[in-house]
Motif scaffolding. Structure first.
Motif, PDB file in Angstrom:
ATOM      1  N   GLU A 140       0.853  -1.280   0.204  1.00 19.22           N
ATOM      2  CA  GLU A 140      -0.008  -0.006   0.040  1.00 19.22           C
ATOM      3  C   GLU A 140       1.055   1.161   0.015  1.00 19.22           C
ATOM      4  O   GLU A 140       0.701   2.417  -0.501  1.00 19.22           O
ATOM      5  CB  GLU A 140      -0.907  -0.178   1.286  1.00 19.22           C
ATOM      6  CG  GLU A 140      -1.946  -1.040   1.076  1.00 19.22           C
ATOM      7  CD  GLU A 140      -2.837  -0.886   0.072  1.00 19.22           C
ATOM      8  OE1 GLU A 140      -3.201   0.674  -0.217  1.00 19.22           O
ATOM      9  OE2 GLU A 140      -3.629  -1.579  -0.357  1.00 19.22           O
ATOM     10  N   SER A 141       2.119   1.168   0.494  1.00 22.17           N
ATOM     11  CA  SER A 141       2.971   2.411   0.578  1.00 22.17           C
ATOM     12  C   SER A 141       3.645   2.770  -0.612  1.00 22.17           C
ATOM     13  O   SER A 141       4.359   3.807  -0.692  1.00 22.17           O
ATOM     14  CB  SER A 141       3.769   1.834   1.815  1.00 22.17           C
ATOM     15  OG  SER A 141       4.682   0.896   1.592  1.00 22.17           O
ATOM     16  N   HIS A 142       3.669   1.612  -1.768  1.00 26.11           N
ATOM     17  CA  HIS A 142       4.251   1.771  -2.849  1.00 26.11           C
ATOM     18  C   HIS A 142       3.277   1.472  -4.079  1.00 26.11           C
ATOM     19  O   HIS A 142       3.127   0.556  -4.245  1.00 26.11           O
ATOM     20  CB  HIS A 142       5.354   0.722  -2.865  1.00 26.11           C
ATOM     21  CG  HIS A 142       6.592   1.151  -2.213  1.00 26.11           C
ATOM     22  ND1 HIS A 142       6.568   0.710  -0.697  1.00 26.11           N
ATOM     23  CD2 HIS A 142       7.745   1.678  -2.441  1.00 26.11           C
ATOM     24  CE1 HIS A 142       7.621   1.073  -0.233  1.00 26.11           C
ATOM     25  NE2 HIS A 142       8.378   1.782  -0.988  1.00 26.11           N
ATOM     26  N   LYS A 143       2.695   2.610  -4.581  1.00 31.43           N
ATOM     27  CA  LYS A 143       1.465   2.476  -5.488  1.00 31.43           C
ATOM     28  C   LYS A 143       2.137   2.390  -6.853  1.00 31.43           C
ATOM     29  O   LYS A 143       1.054   2.041  -7.736  1.00 31.43           O
ATOM     30  CB  LYS A 143       0.791   3.629  -5.332  1.00 31.43           C
ATOM     31  CG  LYS A 143      -0.044   3.853  -4.187  1.00 31.43           C
ATOM     32  CD  LYS A 143      -1.144   2.975  -4.108  1.00 31.43           C
ATOM     33  CE  LYS A 143      -1.962   3.025  -2.808  1.00 31.43           C
ATOM     34  NZ  LYS A 143      -2.789   1.647  -2.549  1.00 31.43           N
ATOM     35  N   GLU A 182       9.452  -6.120   3.426  1.00 38.99           N
ATOM     36  CA  GLU A 182       8.305  -6.116   4.040  1.00 38.99           C
ATOM     37  C   GLU A 182       7.470  -7.452   3.848  1.00 38.99           C
ATOM     38  O   GLU A 182       7.310  -7.946   2.740  1.00 38.99           O
ATOM     39  CB  GLU A 182       7.579  -4.696   3.640  1.00 38.99           C
ATOM     40  CG  GLU A 182       8.177  -3.736   4.152  1.00 38.99           C
ATOM     41  CD  GLU A 182       7.207  -2.387   3.785  1.00 38.99           C
ATOM     42  OE1 GLU A 182       5.949  -2.451   4.006  1.00 38.99           O
ATOM     43  OE2 GLU A 182       7.873  -1.343   3.075  1.00 38.99           O
TER      44      GLU A 182
END
Length: 231
Positions: A140-143, A182
């Motif tokens: 989610e942090s890397h679109k 992650e």
């Protein structure tokens, strides 16, 4: 008037009458012949335009028929072109949509797990093409989408019959313990030509260790190839 003179005059008169009769007959026959000739000429003249008109009409009909035949030939040629389009998998074969396939992921090799293999199986009842590569977002942090590897692009379109699978190699990280890794238990992707989001479960084995800076994806292929899919 003596008898011989009377006989002579009678002969002259008879001859004159006969001559007039013959002349009249000949004149009548001549007129009749001229009338017949004129009638024949008129009939010929009348038939000649009729024949010419009929010939023109026949030629016109022939031309029209030829045009129709040519049009049919062009349509048939168009059909051939369509068939060729079907052969190369791009013109007539539809692109696979999200509803046409089931996508799963599995780890490749042993730990540390640096790659996964995506499998997209055609669950529809028709042929379709797995175009391009999967557009993947792991976090989610890397679109941004995972970058693709150009050398993995197949030479021919990846066309699947019902039940057939397509594969894509995906790099997760360089391996080892890294603070940039992650854990991902699910991720999403979309197929080229369809904006529908496909969710992929990756929770088995505790999830996937993903380094967003190292991720790469290959193109969809019908089989994994050594060299082209090593990255």
């Amino acid at each position: 008037m003596n008898a011989s003179r009377r006989t002579a005059l009678f002969s002259v008169a008879a001859s004159a009458a006969l001559a007039l009769s013959l002349t009249a007959c000949q004149g009548g026959e001549g007129a009749k012949a001229e009338g017949a000739a004129a009638a024949e000429t008129a009939a010929s003249a009348a038939s000649a335009p009729a024949s010419g008109t009929g010939g023109s009409k026949g030629a016109a009909v022939g031309t029209a028929h030829k045009s129709v035949s040519t049009g049919s030939g062009s349509a048939a040629a168009g059909g051939s072109t369509g068939a060729q389009g079907t052969g190369d998998g791009s013109a007539a074969t539809p692109v696979c949509a999200a509803k046409d396939v089931k996508v799963s992921a599995e780890r490749q090799d042993g730990p540390p797990y640096t790659h996964i293999i995506l499998t997209a199986r055609n669950t529809s009842g028709h042929r379709c093409e797995m175009a391009g590569f999967p557009h993947i977002q792991f976090l989610e942090s890397h679109k941004q989408d995972v970058p693709s590897v150009a050398k993995s692009k197949p030479a021919a379109p990846t066309v699947l019959n019902p039940g057939d699978p397509a594969y894509a190699m995906v790099k997760l990280s360089d391996g080892g313990v890294d603070e940039d890794n992650e854990v991902v238990t699910a991720f999403q992707l979309i197929l080229q030509g369809d904006s529908t989001v496909i969710a992929v479960d990756s929770s088995a084995g505790g999830g996937l260790a993903v380094d967003p800076a190292k991720t790469l994806t290959g193109y969809w292929t019908t089989e994994l190839r050594n060299g082209a899919d090593d990255f």
